[in-house]
Design an enzyme around this catalytic site. Structure first.
Site, PDB file in Angstrom:
ATOM      1  N   HIS B  51      68.496  77.735  -1.153  1.00 11.40           N
ATOM      2  CA  HIS B  51      68.902  79.119  -1.280  1.00 11.40           C
ATOM      3  C   HIS B  51      70.185  79.006  -1.948  1.00 11.40           C
ATOM      4  O   HIS B  51      70.899  77.677  -1.979  1.00 11.40           O
ATOM      5  CB  HIS B  51      69.220  79.812   0.086  1.00 11.40           C
ATOM      6  CG  HIS B  51      67.880  80.395   0.573  1.00 11.40           C
ATOM      7  ND1 HIS B  51      67.702  80.930   1.838  1.00 11.40           N
ATOM      8  CD2 HIS B  51      66.394  80.235   0.094  1.00 11.40           C
ATOM      9  CE1 HIS B  51      66.444  81.568   1.962  1.00 11.40           C
ATOM     10  NE2 HIS B  51      65.772  81.125   0.983  1.00 11.40           N
ATOM     11  N   GLU B  53      73.240  79.348  -0.666  1.00 17.61           N
ATOM     12  CA  GLU B  53      74.409  78.897   0.251  1.00 17.61           C
ATOM     13  C   GLU B  53      73.988  77.313   0.120  1.00 17.61           C
ATOM     14  O   GLU B  53      75.024  76.723   0.072  1.00 17.61           O
ATOM     15  CB  GLU B  53      74.314  79.602   1.496  1.00 17.61           C
ATOM     16  CG  GLU B  53      74.501  80.925   1.568  1.00 17.61           C
ATOM     17  CD  GLU B  53      73.258  81.756   1.315  1.00 17.61           C
ATOM     18  OE1 GLU B  53      72.384  81.526   0.619  1.00 17.61           O
ATOM     19  OE2 GLU B  53      73.303  82.992   1.983  1.00 17.61           O
ATOM     20  N   SER B  78      73.503  88.441   2.471  1.00 17.93           N
ATOM     21  CA  SER B  78      73.824  88.024   3.880  1.00 17.93           C
ATOM     22  C   SER B  78      72.930  87.012   4.431  1.00 17.93           C
ATOM     23  O   SER B  78      71.675  87.092   3.806  1.00 17.93           O
ATOM     24  CB  SER B  78      73.136  89.423   4.715  1.00 17.93           C
ATOM     25  OG  SER B  78      73.367  89.379   6.265  1.00 17.93           O
ATOM     26  N   CYS B  80      70.349  84.085   5.488  1.00 16.04           N
ATOM     27  CA  CYS B  80      69.160  83.914   6.177  1.00 16.04           C
ATOM     28  C   CYS B  80      69.363  83.065   7.410  1.00 16.04           C
ATOM     29  O   CYS B  80      70.272  82.330   7.470  1.00 16.04           O
ATOM     30  CB  CYS B  80      68.033  83.529   5.357  1.00 16.04           C
ATOM     31  SG  CYS B  80      67.859  81.650   5.184  1.00 16.04           S
ATOM     32  N   CYS B  83      70.519  79.386   6.294  1.00 18.00           N
ATOM     33  CA  CYS B  83      71.755  79.304   5.786  1.00 18.00           C
ATOM     34  C   CYS B  83      72.637  79.571   6.772  1.00 18.00           C
ATOM     35  O   CYS B  83      73.871  78.668   6.665  1.00 18.00           O
ATOM     36  CB  CYS B  83      72.001  80.078   4.578  1.00 18.00           C
ATOM     37  SG  CYS B  83      70.888  79.736   3.246  1.00 18.00           S
TER      38      CYS B  83
END
Lengths: 146, 146
Positions: B51, B53, B78, B80, B83
């Site tokens: 992802h 992040e 935002s 998950c 992350c």
């Protein structure tokens, strides 16, 4: 109790050790077939995200949600917050953990999210991690963010 | 309010989009210097762990615990559960989030663990994600385990 999948998770941990890495291994299993297996790659690849569990997910590749939701993750050590979050993200319903004596991860969070958690406290897993932590405490601390 | 680091997170999301990927980008910052930046690599690399992040953490490389503990993560969406767990593992004290209108991650868990969470609800981030989700709902669902 050990089964063939858990034996493969231990085998992955031993491969990591032979590579000079951190001895944690994992296997993701769907309907008695291995989707992916892996081990910690911090030392070997300089990776800060490829813990054993993450490497198993990554090697399993892109799977449909319904596959994950019927899969079991076998891992030699209690999952850290990152790996716990990944188990929750993909909706893995069951995790079999080698041991939580040398490191207790977020097992309570897994249970809170409805994941079945089985802890074997396998002697070989405990011995392997104890030896590694004793020999290379700095590497181990780095891996768990300390 | 946007700053240069948040602008770079958006830039990373746009790079992902240009590559045919999922438009989420992140930047890890230590004392006003970028340690690592990244974007979602599901499509580009077939990765289920990178992802935005995670890619930023990975590109930052192996850092000492005291560095993470003074770093800020900027991310367009935002975080998950995966992350979120990584932010907790490495003890990142502050996360600046582009928006949580199209997807609300585990912000409550972050706050519970003592992480400062700032949500900008930036219009460009919302528009970018809405458009992507509308055009490629299956890819998006796959990325969040649905």
């Amino acid at each position: 109790m050990r089964n063939l999948f858990f034996e493969e998770a231990i085998n992955q941990a031993k491969i990591a050790l032979q590579e000079g890495g951190i001895p944690i291994g994992s296997v993701l299993v769907y309907k008695n077939k291995i989707l992916g297996k892996g081990h910690n790659k911090r030392i070997q690849e300089g990776s800060v995200v490829l813990h054993g569990e993450m490497d198993a997910f990554e090697n399993a590749g892109r799977q449909k949600a319904n596959i994950y939701k019927e899969s079991i993750l076998y891992t030699t050590l209690s999952p850290c917050p990152m790996c716990t979050g990944t188990i929750i993200l993909y909706g893995i319903p069951k995790v079999v953990i080698g041991e939580n004596k040398t490191f207790l991860g977020e097992e309570d969070l897994l249970r809170f999210k409805g994941v079945e958690v089985v802890v074997l406290n396998d002697k070989e897993c405990i011995t392997m991690m104890k030896k590694f932590i004793n020999e290379k405490p700095q590497l181990w601390n780095e891996d768990i963010g300390i």
